[in-house]
Scaffold this motif. Structure first.
Motif, PDB file in Angstrom:
ATOM      1  N   SER A  20      39.375   0.292 -17.036  1.00  0.00           N
ATOM      2  CA  SER A  20      39.546  -1.255 -17.423  1.00  0.00           C
ATOM      3  C   SER A  20      38.687  -1.671 -18.739  1.00  0.00           C
ATOM      4  CB  SER A  20      39.380  -2.251 -16.413  1.00  0.00           C
ATOM      5  OG  SER A  20      39.547  -3.640 -16.999  1.00  0.00           O
ATOM      6  N   ARG A 147      34.568  -3.682 -12.287  1.00  0.00           N
ATOM      7  CA  ARG A 147      35.288  -2.972 -12.992  1.00  0.00           C
ATOM      8  C   ARG A 147      36.144  -3.501 -13.904  1.00  0.00           C
ATOM      9  NH1 ARG A 147      33.208   2.108 -12.814  1.00  0.00           N
ATOM     10  NH2 ARG A 147      32.571   2.556 -10.733  1.00  0.00           N
ATOM     11  N   ASP A 148      36.430  -4.749 -13.924  1.00  0.00           N
ATOM     12  CA  ASP A 148      37.118  -5.203 -14.867  1.00  0.00           C
ATOM     13  C   ASP A 148      36.636  -6.717 -15.573  1.00  0.00           C
ATOM     14  OD1 ASP A 148      38.021  -7.891 -13.515  1.00  0.00           O
ATOM     15  OD2 ASP A 148      39.161  -6.334 -12.368  1.00  0.00           O
TER      16      ASP A 148
END
Length: 151
Positions: A20, A147-148
């Motif tokens: 991502s 993670r994003d």
């Protein structure tokens, strides 16, 4: 191992690129506390008088970070708690580290020359703790990141 005169121990905690977030430029406009969920520091499980939450001080990105003892399985030994969670202050800024050579670490993409992350400073704040008492010692640092970018 350390006591007050030992000085600061400074570490770099990288933000690990993923599917991502593929480039560090994507982190522009994001604060570190929006991308790092937690930072945990643990001391060795030796019989020393050092209390990680009282005798040691921590700074993330140059800003004081208040340690909170963790209450969980696996973070104590002989009844003594060994790990603290560090708050990530809103005012913390990104740190960068130039990566040189061919062995840049598995978390850095080959096209990246510089990594973004957090700087962590650890020092013994108790002036009355001496070698004979058992110095403070860090066994490991663990971090969790988002993670994003959709946070």
């Amino acid at each position: 191992f350390g006591i007050r005169p030992s000085g600061n121990l400074t570490m770099f905690i990288p933000y690990e690129l993923n599917d991502s977030v593929t480039k560090y430029e994507q982190l522009e406009g994001k604060k570190p506390n929006e991308m790092f969920k937690s930072v945990v520091v643990c001391q060795v499980n030796e019989r020393a008088n050092c209390q990680i939450d009282k005798d040691m001080s921590f700074a993330l990105g140059g800003k004081h970070s208040q340690p909170q003892l963790l209450e969980a399985n696996g973070v104590s030994y002989l009844g003594k708690k060994h790990c603290v969670s560090l708050d990530i202050p809103d005012s913390v800024t990104w740190a960068t580290k130039q990566m040189e050579g061919t062995d840049k670490g598995s978390w850095l993409r080959p096209s990246e020359k510089e990594a973004s992350g957090l700087s962590l400073q650890i020092f013994v704040s108790n002036e009355l703790l001496f070698w004979k008492d058992g110095p403070c010692s860090v066994s490991h640092v663990i971090w969790e990141q988002f993670r994003d970018l959709k946070r």
